[in-house]
Motif scaffolding. Structure first.
Motif, PDB file in Angstrom:
ATOM      1  N   TYR A 325       4.621   1.989  -8.402  1.00  0.00           N
ATOM      2  CA  TYR A 325       5.985   2.484  -8.551  1.00  0.00           C
ATOM      3  C   TYR A 325       6.202   3.880  -7.995  1.00  0.00           C
ATOM      4  O   TYR A 325       7.334   4.323  -7.857  1.00  0.00           O
ATOM      5  N   ASP A 351      -2.299  -9.046 -17.533  1.00  0.00           N
ATOM      6  CA  ASP A 351      -1.008  -9.214 -16.858  1.00  0.00           C
ATOM      7  C   ASP A 351       0.154  -8.755 -17.725  1.00  0.00           C
ATOM      8  O   ASP A 351       1.098  -8.151 -17.236  1.00  0.00           O
ATOM      9  N   GLN A 355       2.700  -5.675 -17.115  1.00  0.00           N
ATOM     10  CA  GLN A 355       4.148  -5.863 -17.176  1.00  0.00           C
ATOM     11  C   GLN A 355       4.789  -4.752 -18.007  1.00  0.00           C
ATOM     12  O   GLN A 355       5.814  -4.184 -17.627  1.00  0.00           O
TER      13      GLN A 355
ATOM     14  N   ARG B 155      -4.272   0.970  -0.632  1.00  0.00           N
ATOM     15  CA  ARG B 155      -3.443  -0.180  -0.982  1.00  0.00           C
ATOM     16  C   ARG B 155      -2.693  -0.709   0.241  1.00  0.00           C
ATOM     17  O   ARG B 155      -2.549  -1.911   0.425  1.00  0.00           O
ATOM     18  N   LEU B 177       2.089  -9.656  -4.695  1.00  0.00           N
ATOM     19  CA  LEU B 177       1.742  -9.045  -5.975  1.00  0.00           C
ATOM     20  C   LEU B 177       0.445  -9.612  -6.518  1.00  0.00           C
ATOM     21  O   LEU B 177      -0.409  -8.893  -7.033  1.00  0.00           O
ATOM     22  N   TRP B 181      -2.061  -6.770  -5.246  1.00  0.00           N
ATOM     23  CA  TRP B 181      -2.131  -5.931  -6.457  1.00  0.00           C
ATOM     24  C   TRP B 181      -2.924  -6.609  -7.569  1.00  0.00           C
ATOM     25  O   TRP B 181      -3.269  -5.998  -8.545  1.00  0.00           O
ATOM     26  N   ASP B 182      -3.136  -7.883  -7.409  1.00  0.00           N
ATOM     27  CA  ASP B 182      -3.980  -8.602  -8.340  1.00  0.00           C
ATOM     28  C   ASP B 182      -3.415  -8.662  -9.758  1.00  0.00           C
ATOM     29  O   ASP B 182      -4.152  -8.665 -10.738  1.00  0.00           O
ATOM     30  N   TYR B 183      -2.088  -8.653  -9.883  1.00  0.00           N
ATOM     31  CA  TYR B 183      -1.473  -8.826 -11.195  1.00  0.00           C
ATOM     32  C   TYR B 183      -0.430  -9.920 -11.086  1.00  0.00           C
ATOM     33  O   TYR B 183       0.259 -10.030 -10.071  1.00  0.00           O
ATOM     34  N   HIS B 184      -0.350 -10.698 -12.147  1.00  0.00           N
ATOM     35  CA  HIS B 184       0.662 -11.742 -12.171  1.00  0.00           C
ATOM     36  C   HIS B 184       1.760 -11.284 -13.115  1.00  0.00           C
ATOM     37  O   HIS B 184       1.611 -11.319 -14.326  1.00  0.00           O
ATOM     38  N   PHE B 185       2.856 -10.823 -12.558  1.00  0.00           N
ATOM     39  CA  PHE B 185       3.924 -10.292 -13.418  1.00  0.00           C
ATOM     40  C   PHE B 185       5.250 -10.331 -12.678  1.00  0.00           C
ATOM     41  O   PHE B 185       5.332 -10.715 -11.517  1.00  0.00           O
ATOM     42  N   PRO B 187       8.153  -8.105 -11.292  1.00  0.00           N
ATOM     43  CA  PRO B 187       8.445  -6.703 -10.995  1.00  0.00           C
ATOM     44  C   PRO B 187       9.924  -6.365 -11.013  1.00  0.00           C
ATOM     45  O   PRO B 187      10.431  -5.962 -10.017  1.00  0.00           O
TER      46      PRO B 187
END
Lengths: 455, 226
Positions: A325, A351, A355, B155, B177, B181-185, B187
């Motif tokens: 961000y 995860d 979030q 990155r 993502l 970034w290796d995250y499951h979310f 954004p």
């Protein structure tokens, strides 16, 4: 419970009123006994005196002054205890006969009833005795006093008076103690109800008021309140289910719509048409995102999901979120500071916690004007870890701070900005699932969001 | 490409088959788990799309059985179960990617392409990637465009690497993502766009031919033909 607050309870006040009523009745009852007893005894004395006078009057009529004197002498000698009192005097209270040595000072009447005190030793030893007598004029300056020693009567009166005083005192004390005890037990039960109600109002809707099982009025009240709470929970669940079901059922047709638009995007020739369709597609995407978020929150809240005891490096996670961000903040020329303690580990869902971090940082950037500042902080305490996002943005007024965790709630000042009002609901759901805590505070200007997670 | 679709929802299946055929794929479809396993074992496919909840046999069981026979065909799992746990379970069971229903067709195609590409390049160890005059040295971790060296953050390097590995394919934001970034979310904002535009300013700015393009309603593509 404190005595002061106990005295304020309605049950104690009720007990107080009852106490006053009770004491008054006791007072009236004892008063009547006193009045009746004393009255009766005085009457008896008067009657005895009257009878004696009648006898003496007859003697006087028959034998004149001398006869009266001899009768008096005889009577005095017959009564060594001096219960009856006699004094026959010539002019200026010169004694002619009787067992009193001199005319009592208080008996300065010519004719009538008198009460006086006797200091003389007639039949008793030394003490002052109360007496009652009738005085009348016999002839010329001669006066006759016929009386009774009413010492016993006075003793009885005093006894009754003492009984009244003590009785009143004991009655009041007992009533007061009883009132406090009674109101304490009632107040205790009410306090239990109050405490639980406060906890329920604070958000723990699963609590219920305990019952004693005696089926008394308090049990009934508790039962009714519990049923009311059940009903509230039911209604809330109902509302939530409806919105979740709508989201669920609309998701599929919406996706189909989106796919068709997407197909059109490829087949349509004109550039302007394509632009319009692209806008429609992104609108559909936003709707879908909202529905998905809603369903995710619903699953988190109702699924009874337990966090797997999986250790994860929260420092790394926060760093990743901040890095993701930071670019956004730089685009708004905001100062973006990161103060993350290294190697902070928590057990949690990677995860979902990511979030949380993203939602909070995203909010901070969104609601902070250009050139503002944002601070992302992570620190480890003895028992927990603290993740904090502070911004210098528009903040949240105190009265809205509780509400922002509700679904679709948006702070009045921010309604013009993009967002679906689900971000903080999601955060709250995830934090609750991790048995953590979230608090909002003023960072003057701006907002500080503090998340504490157990280690 | 030959595609096997095991999906019991008629609407989804019809839509899938039609879409895939339009993209010039040869599609076999069955609604039954056992039939699906039989097809998967007997025929040779380039990719399989398997639903998790099926009549007569669970999708996860099919995948485990297929993998147990040594069959390494890419498998894309399709499911209404979208929780992270379900995802992890599916991927551990032998699936290569996981897509939650309802899905956008672009997302499905992009993921299919990614899987097919991975299938073909996985065997060989690449040390460098190149798209037009953009070159990436994976060992030295340097990037050059033409003669000009480009400085990238770690990155950004991973982002470009992923795009270059999937050059010519549409890559969705969710894929980025998950992979970069290796995250499951979810954004909230289009934060990925910001990163893409930064990367774009580094690799395309000042060059005649832009390589990194936005595909409306879908994602991004790194390609030399605009």
């Amino acid at each position: 419970m404190k005595l002061v607050s106990l005295l304020r309870t309605s049950s104690f006040q009720l007990a107080l009123v009852y106490m006053v009523l009770f004491a008054t009745s006791v007072f009236i009852l004892l008063g009547f006994i006193y009045w009746a007893t004393a009255g009766y005894m005085t009457e008896q004395t008067d009657e005895t005196i009257e009878a004696e006078i009648i006898g003496l009057a007859e003697q006087y009529k028959r034998q004149g002054v001398n006869g009266l004197i001899s009768v008096l002498r005889e009577r005095v000698s017959r009564d060594p205890n001096g219960k009856s009192l006699y004094l026959f005097t010539a002019r200026d209270h010169i004694k002619l006969a009787g067992n009193l040595s001199k005319w009592p000072e208080k008996a300065q009447v010519q004719d009538g009833w008198v009460n006086f005190e006797l200091n003389e030793d007639i039949g008793w030893q030394g003490n002052t005795h109360a007496a009652r007598a009738r005085i009348f004029v016999v002839q010329g300056g001669m006066q006759l006093l016929v009386g009774r020693d009413v010492h016993d009567l006075m003793t009885v009166k005093r006894l009754i008076e003492r009984a009244i005083n003590w009785g009143m005192g004991i009655t009041l004390a007992l009533a007061l103690i009883g009132g406090i005890m009674m109101s304490r037990s009632t107040a205790k039960r009410i306090e239990v109800i109050n405490q639980i109600s406060r906890k329920i109002m604070a958000g723990n809707l699963s609590l219920r008021i305990p019952r004693r099982g005696t089926g008394d009025d308090f049990d009934q009240l508790a039962e009714n309140l519990n049923q009311m709470l059940d009903r509230i929970v039911q209604l809330m669940d109902g509302i939530r289910h409806v919105s979740d079901n709508i989201a669920h059922d609309l998701r599929t047709p919406l996706t189909r719509l989106r796919n068709q638009l997407e197909g059109a995007l490829v087949s349509v020739e004109r550039e302007e048409d394509r632009d319009q369709i692209a806008v429609a597609v992104s609108e559909a995407d936003q709707l879908l995102a909202t529905f998905n978020a809603l369903l995710r929150i619903a699953r988190l809240e109702t699924g009874g999901k337990v966090v797997k005891p999986e250790s994860l490096n929260l420092s790394q996670l926060i760093d990743d979120a901040a890095e993701l961000y930071e670019a956004l903040a730089e685009d708004k020329s905001q100062r973006f500071k990161i103060d993350v303690q290294e190697n902070v580990w928590v057990s949690g869902d990677k995860d979902l916690l990511f979030q949380v971090a993203c939602n909070l940082i995203d909010n901070a950037i969104k609601y902070t004007p250009e050139d503002g500042g944002i601070l992302v902080l992570l620190s480890e305490n003895k028992d927990d870890v603290l993740f904090q996002v502070t911004d210098s943005g528009i903040g949240i007024p105190e009265y809205e701070r509780e509400k922002v965790f509700q679904r679709f709630y948006r702070v009045a000042k921010s309604r013009s900005l993009p967002g679906n009002g689900l971000g903080l609901s999601m955060v709250a759901a995830v934090i609750a699932m991790h048995k953590g805590d979230i608090a909002l505070s003023d960072s003057e200007p701006g907002l500080t969001v503090s998340v504490t997670l157990p280690k | 490409m030959r595609v096997l679709v095991i999906e019991d929802d008629k609407d989804v299946a019809a839509y899938l088959v039609k879409g895939l055929q339009e993209c010039d794929h040869v599609v076999d479809h069955t609604i039954d788990g056992k039939d699906g396993l039989l097809l998967a074992a007997s025929e040779s496919y380039d990719i399989m799309i398997i639903d998790r909840m099926l009549p007569s046999m669970d999708g996860l069981t099919i995948i485990k059985t297929v993998r147990a026979t040594g069959n390494q065909t890419p498998i894309l799992i399709l499911s209404a179960l979208g929780d992270v746990d379900d995802r992890v379970e599916g991927l551990r069971g032998g699936g290569d990617d996981y897509l939650t229903k309802p899905f956008s067709f672009t997302e499905l195609l992009a993921r299919m392409d990614a899987l097919l590409r991975r299938g073909s390049t996985q065997s060989e160890q690449v040390t460098s990637l190149s798209v037009a005059d953009l070159e990436m040295d994976l060992l030295a971790r340097t990037v050059k465009r033409g003669a000009q060296k480009i400085d990238l953050q770690p990155r950004e390097f991973r982002l470009l690497e992923y795009l270059m590995r999937h050059a010519g394919q549409v890559v969705t934001r969710t894929m980025l993502l998950e992979q970069v970034w290796d995250y499951h979310f979810d954004p909230q904002t289009n934060v990925i766009d910001v990163h893409i535009s930064r990367l774009r300013s580094k690799i395309d700015k000042g060059f005649e031919k832009p390589l990194l393009q936005t595909v409306r309603g879908a994602g991004y593509i790194l390609s030399e033909n605009s």
